[in-house]
Design a protein around this motif. Structure first.
Motif, PDB file in Angstrom:
ATOM      1  N   TRP A  20       0.470  -1.244  -0.013  1.00  0.00           N
ATOM      2  CA  TRP A  20      -0.074  -0.273   0.676  1.00  0.00           C
ATOM      3  C   TRP A  20       1.124   1.818  -0.420  1.00  0.00           C
ATOM      4  N   HIS A  23       2.043   1.934  -4.078  1.00  0.00           N
ATOM      5  CA  HIS A  23       1.348   2.311  -3.846  1.00  0.00           C
ATOM      6  C   HIS A  23       0.598   3.960  -3.903  1.00  0.00           C
ATOM      7  N   CYS A  24       0.686   3.862  -2.951  1.00  0.00           N
ATOM      8  CA  CYS A  24      -0.365   5.554  -3.043  1.00  0.00           C
ATOM      9  C   CYS A  24       1.206   6.032  -4.394  1.00  0.00           C
ATOM     10  N   MET A  27       0.898   6.190  -7.380  1.00  0.00           N
ATOM     11  CA  MET A  27       0.160   6.567  -7.507  1.00  0.00           C
ATOM     12  C   MET A  27      -0.020   9.319  -7.549  1.00  0.00           C
ATOM     13  N   LEU A  35      -6.045   7.779  -2.359  1.00  0.00           N
ATOM     14  CA  LEU A  35      -6.722   7.100  -1.831  1.00  0.00           C
ATOM     15  C   LEU A  35      -7.036   6.263  -1.331  1.00  0.00           C
ATOM     16  N   TYR A  37      -9.321   2.504  -0.648  1.00  0.00           N
ATOM     17  CA  TYR A  37      -8.984   0.915  -1.283  1.00  0.00           C
ATOM     18  C   TYR A  37     -10.291   0.476  -0.325  1.00  0.00           C
ATOM     19  N   ILE A 139     -11.345   1.738  -5.923  1.00  0.00           N
ATOM     20  CA  ILE A 139     -10.371   2.389  -5.752  1.00  0.00           C
ATOM     21  C   ILE A 139     -10.507   4.007  -5.886  1.00  0.00           C
ATOM     22  N   LEU A 141      -9.158   7.420  -6.817  1.00  0.00           N
ATOM     23  CA  LEU A 141      -7.655   8.090  -6.401  1.00  0.00           C
ATOM     24  C   LEU A 141      -8.140   9.418  -6.839  1.00  0.00           C
ATOM     25  N   ASN A 167      -2.651  -0.552 -10.796  1.00  0.00           N
ATOM     26  CA  ASN A 167      -4.607  -0.462 -10.016  1.00  0.00           C
ATOM     27  C   ASN A 167      -4.617  -1.789  -9.742  1.00  0.00           C
ATOM     28  N   ASN A 168      -5.125  -2.600 -10.852  1.00  0.00           N
ATOM     29  CA  ASN A 168      -5.774  -3.907 -10.780  1.00  0.00           C
ATOM     30  C   ASN A 168      -4.702  -5.122 -10.220  1.00  0.00           C
ATOM     31  N   HIS A 171      -4.704  -4.750  -7.104  1.00  0.00           N
ATOM     32  CA  HIS A 171      -5.979  -5.472  -6.028  1.00  0.00           C
ATOM     33  C   HIS A 171      -5.762  -7.045  -6.369  1.00  0.00           C
TER      34      HIS A 171
END
Length: 251
Positions: A20, A23-24, A27, A35, A37, A139, A141, A167-168, A171
């Motif tokens: 996470w 990912h943050c 993005m 974000l 999720y 999610i 954004l 993102n996919n 997930h």
């Protein structure tokens, strides 16, 4: 990280926390700095299940998540309603269109007003493919302050395919990692007892295998049921499995 570097990182991520965080940061490079999720496996025709059973990840200010999630505003959020009926990505331009045509309900307008008060104005929502009628993940954004929706749409036009892929993949990886919310975390003994139940062992069998008395095994199972907020041990095994808390590899 470049796309291939990010996908490589996601493939080998071992904890939800490290995934996470990365990912943050990824993005944010595209202008999406906040974000949320969410994922549920308890969806019905009229409900998304108990919010305490959701998998929720966010880097928003707690003041926002408390209002949006804890007070139930999410249930009336226009983009969440879109996500429940669609898959893929959608621009928040949709919200402006709803407002201009008078299609927004009082509850939806209340959510929009709250979001605006917290600086959550422009962005995109991604709705993930569902593997069953009872599951749904999405999610939100939220774009950084200063970016208009037109500017966000321009970013998506240039990088949207890569953003959607990232993102996919995140997930799909999240679905494989243990999720241990503070109020639902199992102790090692509770988890071990549930694992033996999952293997079809009786209380007496488990007592022998764990070197405990039957009463102590029953205590561990009771505490596991309480931690997971379920009534039966079978439900506890199912819920622990859904959150990937069963058969974990010890560090």
């Amino acid at each position: 990280m470049k796309l291939n570097e990010y996908l490589h990182f996601v493939s080998y991520a071992k904890t939800l926390e490290e995934l996470w965080d990365a990912h943050c940061r990824q993005m944010a490079q595209f202008g999406f700095d906040r974000l949320i999720y969410g994922y549920t496996q308890y969806r019905t025709e009229t409900s998304l299940g108990d919010p305490e059973d959701f998998v929720i990840l966010s880097n928003h200010d707690p003041a926002y998540t408390d209002g949006f999630l804890q007070h139930g505003m999410y249930f009336h959020a226009p983009m969440l309603k879109w996500a429940l009926d669609n898959e893929g990505a959608a621009s928040w331009q949709m919200i402006q269109q709803m407002m201009s045509t008078g299609q927004m309900s009082v509850e939806e307008q209340r959510v929009i007003d709250f979001n605006r008060s917290m600086g959550v104005v422009n962005g995109y929502t991604v709705s993930f493919n569902s593997v069953s009628l009872r599951s749904k993940g999405a999610i939100s954004l939220s774009a950084q302050d200063g970016l208009s929706q037109d500017e966000v749409d321009a970013i998506w036009a240039e990088h949207g395919d890569d953003i959607l892929l990232m993102n996919n993949m995140a997930h799909l990886k999240i679905l494989t990692l243990p999720y241990n919310p503070p109020n639902r975390a199992l102790t090692k003994r509770q988890r071990e007892a549930l694992e033996w139940v999952g293997d079809g062992k009786t209380t007496q069998d488990i007592a022998l295998l764990m070197g405990l008395t039957s009463a102590t095994v029953e205590k561990h199972l009771r505490l596991a049921r309480e931690s997971l907020s379920v009534e039966t041990t079978a439900q506890a095994v199912l819920k622990a499995s859904l959150h990937n808390q069963m058969f974990l590899m010890e560090a």
